[in-house]
Scaffold this motif. Structure first.
Motif, PDB file in Angstrom:
ATOM      1  N   MET A   1       1.070  -1.354   0.020  1.00  0.00           N
ATOM      2  CA  MET A   1       0.013  -0.104  -0.024  1.00  0.00           C
ATOM      3  C   MET A   1       0.804   1.152   0.150  1.00  0.00           C
ATOM      4  O   MET A   1       1.954   1.174   0.513  1.00  0.00           O
ATOM      5  N   GLU A   2       0.651   2.190  -0.822  1.00  0.00           N
ATOM      6  CA  GLU A   2       1.273   3.271  -0.872  1.00  0.00           C
ATOM      7  C   GLU A   2       1.121   4.293   0.516  1.00  0.00           C
ATOM      8  O   GLU A   2       0.140   4.199   1.251  1.00  0.00           O
ATOM      9  N   SER A  26       0.587   2.994  11.874  1.00  0.00           N
ATOM     10  CA  SER A  26      -0.093   3.454  10.722  1.00  0.00           C
ATOM     11  C   SER A  26       0.008   2.519   9.497  1.00  0.00           C
ATOM     12  O   SER A  26       1.175   2.076   9.325  1.00  0.00           O
ATOM     13  N   ARG A  27      -0.941   2.253   8.653  1.00  0.00           N
ATOM     14  CA  ARG A  27      -0.757   1.443   7.395  1.00  0.00           C
ATOM     15  C   ARG A  27      -0.470   2.465   6.414  1.00  0.00           C
ATOM     16  O   ARG A  27      -0.108   2.153   5.098  1.00  0.00           O
ATOM     17  N   ILE A  28      -0.480   3.727   6.448  1.00  0.00           N
ATOM     18  CA  ILE A  28      -0.785   4.799   5.130  1.00  0.00           C
ATOM     19  C   ILE A  28       0.116   5.884   5.438  1.00  0.00           C
ATOM     20  O   ILE A  28       0.572   6.866   4.932  1.00  0.00           O
ATOM     21  N   SER A  29       0.900   5.925   6.737  1.00  0.00           N
ATOM     22  CA  SER A  29       1.788   6.803   7.111  1.00  0.00           C
ATOM     23  C   SER A  29       2.983   6.513   7.716  1.00  0.00           C
ATOM     24  O   SER A  29       2.981   5.375   8.514  1.00  0.00           O
ATOM     25  N   GLU A  30       4.037   7.156   7.050  1.00  0.00           N
ATOM     26  CA  GLU A  30       5.570   6.283   7.333  1.00  0.00           C
ATOM     27  C   GLU A  30       6.659   7.274   7.968  1.00  0.00           C
ATOM     28  O   GLU A  30       6.566   8.310   7.332  1.00  0.00           O
ATOM     29  N   LEU A  31       6.974   7.203   9.209  1.00  0.00           N
ATOM     30  CA  LEU A  31       8.101   8.086   9.689  1.00  0.00           C
ATOM     31  C   LEU A  31       9.374   8.134   9.068  1.00  0.00           C
ATOM     32  O   LEU A  31       9.827   6.844   8.903  1.00  0.00           O
ATOM     33  N   VAL A  32       9.921   8.989   8.236  1.00  0.00           N
ATOM     34  CA  VAL A  32      11.179   8.882   7.654  1.00  0.00           C
ATOM     35  C   VAL A  32      12.274   9.643   8.293  1.00  0.00           C
ATOM     36  O   VAL A  32      13.478   9.378   7.923  1.00  0.00           O
ATOM     37  N   ALA A  33      12.072  10.830   9.154  1.00  0.00           N
ATOM     38  CA  ALA A  33      12.923  11.820   9.364  1.00  0.00           C
ATOM     39  C   ALA A  33      12.629  12.481  10.583  1.00  0.00           C
ATOM     40  O   ALA A  33      11.490  12.739  10.682  1.00  0.00           O
ATOM     41  N   VAL A  34      13.449  13.051  11.437  1.00  0.00           N
ATOM     42  CA  VAL A  34      12.950  13.903  12.451  1.00  0.00           C
ATOM     43  C   VAL A  34      14.047  15.035  12.651  1.00  0.00           C
ATOM     44  O   VAL A  34      15.382  14.786  12.176  1.00  0.00           O
ATOM     45  N   ASP A 307      -3.310   9.960   9.858  1.00  0.00           N
ATOM     46  CA  ASP A 307      -3.844   9.170   8.779  1.00  0.00           C
ATOM     47  C   ASP A 307      -4.899   9.883   8.085  1.00  0.00           C
ATOM     48  O   ASP A 307      -5.125   9.614   6.791  1.00  0.00           O
ATOM     49  N   TYR A 308      -5.634  10.881   8.580  1.00  0.00           N
ATOM     50  CA  TYR A 308      -6.572  11.695   7.812  1.00  0.00           C
ATOM     51  C   TYR A 308      -6.002  12.326   6.998  1.00  0.00           C
ATOM     52  O   TYR A 308      -6.431  12.203   5.748  1.00  0.00           O
ATOM     53  N   LEU A 309      -5.169  13.148   7.265  1.00  0.00           N
ATOM     54  CA  LEU A 309      -4.151  14.152   6.428  1.00  0.00           C
ATOM     55  C   LEU A 309      -3.460  12.970   5.194  1.00  0.00           C
ATOM     56  O   LEU A 309      -3.670  13.478   3.987  1.00  0.00           O
ATOM     57  N   SER A 310      -3.084  11.800   5.959  1.00  0.00           N
ATOM     58  CA  SER A 310      -2.418  11.048   4.824  1.00  0.00           C
ATOM     59  C   SER A 310      -3.270  10.548   3.723  1.00  0.00           C
ATOM     60  O   SER A 310      -3.026  10.770   2.576  1.00  0.00           O
ATOM     61  N   GLU A 311      -4.439  10.458   4.025  1.00  0.00           N
ATOM     62  CA  GLU A 311      -5.719   9.817   3.117  1.00  0.00           C
ATOM     63  C   GLU A 311      -6.053  11.142   2.170  1.00  0.00           C
ATOM     64  O   GLU A 311      -6.033  10.863   1.038  1.00  0.00           O
ATOM     65  N   CYS A 312      -5.967  12.291   2.727  1.00  0.00           N
ATOM     66  CA  CYS A 312      -6.347  13.226   1.862  1.00  0.00           C
ATOM     67  C   CYS A 312      -5.279  13.551   0.901  1.00  0.00           C
ATOM     68  O   CYS A 312      -5.587  13.907  -0.124  1.00  0.00           O
ATOM     69  N   ILE A 313      -3.893  13.456   1.356  1.00  0.00           N
ATOM     70  CA  ILE A 313      -2.952  13.546   0.538  1.00  0.00           C
ATOM     71  C   ILE A 313      -2.903  12.415  -0.829  1.00  0.00           C
ATOM     72  O   ILE A 313      -2.854  12.916  -1.907  1.00  0.00           O
TER      73      ILE A 313
END
Length: 349
Positions: A1-2, A26-34, A307-313
């Motif tokens: 899943m994207e 999350s299934r649709i949000s991924e943390l990659v950097a801080v 995830d709500y914002l991720s889905e909107c994106i």
């Protein structure tokens, strides 16, 4: 899943306690950097979450592998960092309040709209399952016309050297801007009507810092309904239930402990199928109240807001919940509330 690839600006505090842990499941949000400061804090967060580390806002926004950023820095940095994110083409979730004033909030909204990025504000309590269920009951007409809403959010926050929330230049105010804003936002959403007038008292009763440790606000909604919000920094945590109450001409919804960070609490509803005439005896026996417990499944509010914002994106859809324009409206309420407290008069919005 994207998935939407997230960076975090300000990886301590609420980000570390609540929001980043929510992202990780999350299934649709991924943390990659801080990105954080001082450098030691950034390194610690990067090691903890096994992600890339940055030490400046410019550098994390320049990363082409980041789609969106969560901005969880002190309020005085919000405008500058949100505008920078928008100009860099990054979608963003901005912690509440959106800024220190409505004029700053307007700049944030304008930057996001001009850049065409998706953006929301971190009023996560609209994602609490019990609050969502209450909203459904109200929209279904079970409560009749809402006539009064009351929300309480209070914590014990004594003098702490260097605390930015206790510095008016950094936080914009005290208990009112920090906590009452959650309640303004939640009541406006539940009542389904704009706040058009406020009368507020915001003062400092207990501590030595130059921001309000006490705030009480009376609200008038556009449809005529009333609201009451009390937010204090000077009441011990165990002494407060953080109550939410919504009354209509066909019943009430009452909750304890749902307002806050935990996502816990309980809720009951007293919904009348029929309302009789005037009862001159005014006897209110417990057995006469048809109260029922409102139940909802467990959920992580912080994961849901991300995830709500991720889905909107991912779906290229404009956010309807926690849109920046809503955050701007709340800041207009804040400005009016502080003006009311200074002048001793009700202020229209």
């Amino acid at each position: 899943m994207e998935k939407v690839r997230w960076g975090v600006i300000g990886a301590g505090g609420i980000a570390d306690r609540r929001t980043i842990p929510g992202m990780l499941g999350s299934r649709i949000s991924e943390l990659v950097a801080v990105m954080s400061w001082p450098k030691e804090d950034a390194d610690r967060a990067a090691r903890k979450y096994n992600v890339k580390v940055y030490y400046t806002v410019e550098d994390i926004l320049a990363d082409p592998e980041i789609d969106a950023v969560y901005i969880a820095t002190p309020v005085y940095l919000h405008k500058e960092q949100a505008v920078a994110a928008a100009k860099a083409g990054k979608h963003f979730l901005l912690e509440k309040p959106i800024a220190r004033t409505a004029s700053e909030a307007e700049e944030v909204v304008r930057a996001a709209r001009e850049a065409g990025v998706k953006a929301t504000e971190g009023y996560m309590m609209k994602f609490h399952p019990l609050h969502r269920r209450a909203k459904e009951l109200i929209e279904e007409g079970k409560l009749g016309k809402p006539v009064l809403g009351r929300a309480q959010l209070t914590t014990w926050y004594p003098d702490i050297p260097g605390a930015w929330r206790q510095d008016p230049e950094k936080g914009g105010g005290g208990a009112l801007i920090d906590m009452a804003t959650h309640c303004y936002d939640l009541l406006r959403w539940l009542m389904g009507s704009r706040i058009v007038q406020v009368y507020a008292i915001a003062n400092t009763q207990t501590f030595g810092y130059p921001v309000d440790d006490s705030s009480t606000t009376l609200l008038l909604f556009e449809d005529g309904a009333h609201g009451v919000v009390d937010s204090f920094f000077n009441i011990p945590d165990p002494a407060v239930r953080n109550r939410l109450e919504v009354y209509g001409d066909r019943g009430s919804i009452m909750a304890e402990g749902t307002i806050g960070q935990s996502g816990a609490g309980n809720m009951i509803a007293c919904l009348m199928k029929e309302v009789g005439g005037y009862d001159a005896q005014q006897e209110r026996r417990p057995e006469d109240f048809p109260a029922e417990e409102i139940k909802a499944g467990p959920a992580n509010m912080y994961a849901l807001e991300v995830d709500y914002l991720s889905e909107c994106i991912l779906k290229d859809r404009e956010p309807e919940v926690n849109a920046l324009e809503d955050g701007l409206e709340i800041m207009k309420v804040v400005d009016a509330a502080y003006e009311s407290s200074r002048t001793g008069r009700a202020v229209s919005i």
